[in-house]
Write an enzyme that holds these catalytic residues in place. Structure first.
Site, PDB file in Angstrom:
ATOM      1  N   LYS A   1      -0.538 -46.386  20.116  1.00  0.00           N
ATOM      2  CA  LYS A   1       0.458 -45.724  19.267  1.00  0.00           C
ATOM      3  C   LYS A   1       1.885 -46.208  19.466  1.00  0.00           C
ATOM      4  O   LYS A   1       2.362 -46.313  20.597  1.00  0.00           O
ATOM      5  CB  LYS A   1       0.429 -44.223  19.552  1.00  0.00           C
ATOM      6  CG  LYS A   1      -0.838 -43.560  19.067  1.00  0.00           C
ATOM      7  CD  LYS A   1      -0.778 -42.091  19.364  1.00  0.00           C
ATOM      8  CE  LYS A   1      -1.970 -41.366  18.744  1.00  0.00           C
ATOM      9  NZ  LYS A   1      -1.974 -39.959  19.138  1.00  0.00           N
TER      10      LYS A   1
ATOM     11  N   GLY B   1      -2.114 -47.622  33.248  1.00  0.00           N
ATOM     12  CA  GLY B   1      -3.526 -47.363  33.535  1.00  0.00           C
ATOM     13  C   GLY B   1      -4.498 -48.302  32.820  1.00  0.00           C
ATOM     14  O   GLY B   1      -5.335 -48.955  33.457  1.00  0.00           O
TER      15      GLY B   1
ATOM     16  N   GLY C   1       2.127 -43.664  34.548  1.00  0.00           N
ATOM     17  CA  GLY C   1       3.288 -43.028  33.911  1.00  0.00           C
ATOM     18  C   GLY C   1       4.622 -43.514  34.455  1.00  0.00           C
ATOM     19  O   GLY C   1       5.577 -43.704  33.692  1.00  0.00           O
TER      20      GLY C   1
ATOM     21  N   ARG D   1      -5.053 -47.583  45.104  1.00  0.00           N
ATOM     22  CA  ARG D   1      -3.854 -46.909  45.620  1.00  0.00           C
ATOM     23  C   ARG D   1      -3.944 -46.658  47.122  1.00  0.00           C
ATOM     24  O   ARG D   1      -2.929 -46.695  47.814  1.00  0.00           O
ATOM     25  CB  ARG D   1      -3.636 -45.586  44.881  1.00  0.00           C
ATOM     26  CG  ARG D   1      -3.010 -45.778  43.508  1.00  0.00           C
ATOM     27  CD  ARG D   1      -2.697 -44.449  42.854  1.00  0.00           C
ATOM     28  NE  ARG D   1      -2.090 -44.660  41.547  1.00  0.00           N
ATOM     29  CZ  ARG D   1      -1.851 -43.694  40.671  1.00  0.00           C
ATOM     30  NH1 ARG D   1      -2.174 -42.445  40.955  1.00  0.00           N
ATOM     31  NH2 ARG D   1      -1.287 -43.961  39.513  1.00  0.00           N
TER      32      ARG D   1
HETATM   33  C1  3PG Z   1      -0.357 -40.644  38.281  1.00  0.00           C
HETATM   34  O1  3PG Z   1      -1.539 -40.809  38.572  1.00  0.00           O
HETATM   35  O2  3PG Z   1       0.138 -41.039  37.208  1.00  0.00           O
HETATM   36  C2  3PG Z   1       0.534 -40.003  39.296  1.00  0.00           C
HETATM   37  O3  3PG Z   1      -0.166 -39.724  40.455  1.00  0.00           O
HETATM   38  C3  3PG Z   1       1.210 -38.783  38.758  1.00  0.00           C
HETATM   39  O4  3PG Z   1       0.277 -37.790  38.439  1.00  0.00           O
HETATM   40  P1  3PG Z   1       0.649 -36.716  37.347  1.00  0.00           P
HETATM   41  O5  3PG Z   1       0.672 -37.428  36.027  1.00  0.00           O
HETATM   42  O6  3PG Z   1      -0.432 -35.655  37.415  1.00  0.00           O
HETATM   43  O7  3PG Z   1       1.990 -36.155  37.680  1.00  0.00           O
HETATM   44 MG    MG Z   2      -0.191 -39.464  35.012  1.00  0.00          MG
END
Ligand code: 3PG
Ligand code: MG
Length: 409
Positions: free
Chosen positions: A199, A356, A379, A37
């Site tokens: 899931k 991820g 996310g 990142r």
């Molecule tokens: C992530 O790593 O998914 C983003 O930086 C958002 O972080 P968060 O899920 O803690 O809001």
């Molecule tokens: Mg996150």
């Protein structure tokens, strides 16, 4: 794709540019274990420096819950950030608003960079508070959002702040949105979605949205067990959400209605337990022994999905297809990653992956650079694949519209 301003549309010379980054990177014992990142942010910082801006980087880090907590300080990110931008000095401000932040920003010359302390040390950030956003806005003349991976959060530095200053997307934000748009909004067909993970319950919205968009949906990972079970296949002791069977059947019916071809596993690698190098064998999915569990897709399934990939022109991929952290159950995921890499490199496939675990699996296989685009988002990538409006993207689009209306007058 939503229209928004980019770095090409704004004049930043001598201006203070508040750059929303996502420096929420994995850190162990004070050391950044994956700098992706940070590295992906550098083209934006370098472009701003070249144009003579004063760059003020702001980010969240972890979830400190609105209070200062040294465990979540961004200070350890100063050195890695400086390294990523060719060793340039990065000045640190130990608070992201107030006198300390103002002092650090006031001392910046064009081409210099500051990093502000964790935005989430203030409750106002996650509350999308307008007073907190105003306190941030005092530090800058222009707002640039390069944090696509945090665009699913309606937080002050992402949503409220975008409306207080002239706003533009950074280069990473632009690249992420261009890739995602090419994959699902206006793709070259046929489009194949490869979806894995544990899931069905966490990916119901995603599957529904994707079914309406793609021509072929290939499913692996433990979530495929739930779909197989819903269709009457005995799957032994495999991970399975039995209470999701009705939902799973509805999804499959919806896919049939929408002419979306669904590829489920034909064969599987099974073992008595999930452990490294445990005894395993490959069986047809309708021949999983009662005391065994499915831990990866088998070679016939890999071949079937590979054949579909050969036909496809566009791929969107989220989720590993087996228990990829534990060898040898990474083999199905790695084999398909190689196939995707090969087709992409041959110019036959536009491939976009994110999330991820998917990104970790690609990195472990050493194939990240071989796909057309690998997102930095977890996310946010998922929410985008659910067809949801991301607050960060919506804010940029809304502010651009205000300008266009203004221009027309
Ligand atoms: C992530 O790593 O998914 C983003 O930086 C958002 O972080 P968060 O899920 O803690 O809001
Ligand atoms: Mg996150």
């Amino acid at each position: 794709m939503a229209k928004f301003r980019t770095l090409d549309d704004i004049d930043v010379r001598g201006k203070r540019v508040l750059l929303r980054a996502d420096l929420n990177v994995p850190v162990k014992g004070g050391v950044v274990t994956d700098a992706t990142r940070i590295e992906r942010l550098t083209p934006t910082i370098e472009a701003l420096i070249k144009k003579g801006a004063k760059v003020i980087v702001m980010s969240h880090f972890g979830r400190p819950d609105g209070r200062p907590d040294p465990a979540y300080s961004l200070k350890p990110l100063v050195a890695p950030l400086s390294k990523a931008i060719g060793g340039r000095e990065v000045v640190f401000a130990s608070d992201c608003i107030g006198e300390e932040a103002k002092r650090v920003v006031a001392a910046l010359h064009p081409g210099q960079i500051a990093l502000l302390e964790n935005l989430r040390f203030h409750k106002g950030e996650e509350e999308n508070s307008s007073s907190f956003a105003r306190a941030l806005a005092e530090l800058g003349d222009i707002y640039v959002d390069d944090a696509f991976s945090a665009a699913h959060r309606a937080h002050a530095s992402i949503a409220a702040l975008a409306h207080l200053l002239p706003a533009a997307a950074g280069k990473l934000m632009e690249a992420e949105l261009a890739a995602l748009s090419a994959a699902l909004e206006s793709p070259v067909r046929p489009v194949l979605a490869l979806v894995g993970g544990a899931k069905v319950s966490t990916k119901l919205d995603l599957l529904r949205f994707v079914i309406g968009k793609v021509d072929v949906l290939a499913i692996g990972g433990a979530m495929a067990n739930t779909l197989l079970f819903a269709e009457g296949t005995e799957i032994g002791r495999s991970l399975c959400e039995r209470d999701m069977a009705d939902n799973a059947r509805r999804l499959l019916a919806m896919a049939r209605e929408r002419n979306c071809r669904v590829i489920l596993p034909e064969d599987a690698v099974v073992a008595a337990e999930l452990a490294p190098k445990t005894t395993n064998r490959t069986v047809a999915v309708d021949a999983v022994p009662d005391d065994m569990m499915i831990l990866d897709i088998g070679p016939k399934t890999v071949a079937g999905i590979s054949a579909a990939l050969e036909e496809a022109r566009t791929l969107v991929w989220n989720g590993p297809l087996g228990a990829f952290e534990t060898a040898p159950f990474d083999q199905g995921t790695v084999a398909l990653a190689k196939k995707v890499a090969q087709l992409t490199q041959a110019g036959k496939l536009l491939s976009v992956a994110g999330g991820g675990d998917t990104v970790a699996a690609l990195a472990a296989a050493g194939l990240t650079g071989e796909l057309s685009y690998v997102s930095t988002a977890g996310g946010a990538f998922l929410e985008w694949l659910e067809g949801r409006e991301l607050p960060g993207v919506a804010a940029l689009a809304a502010t651009a519209q205000i300008t266009r209306t203004g221009d027309a007058r």
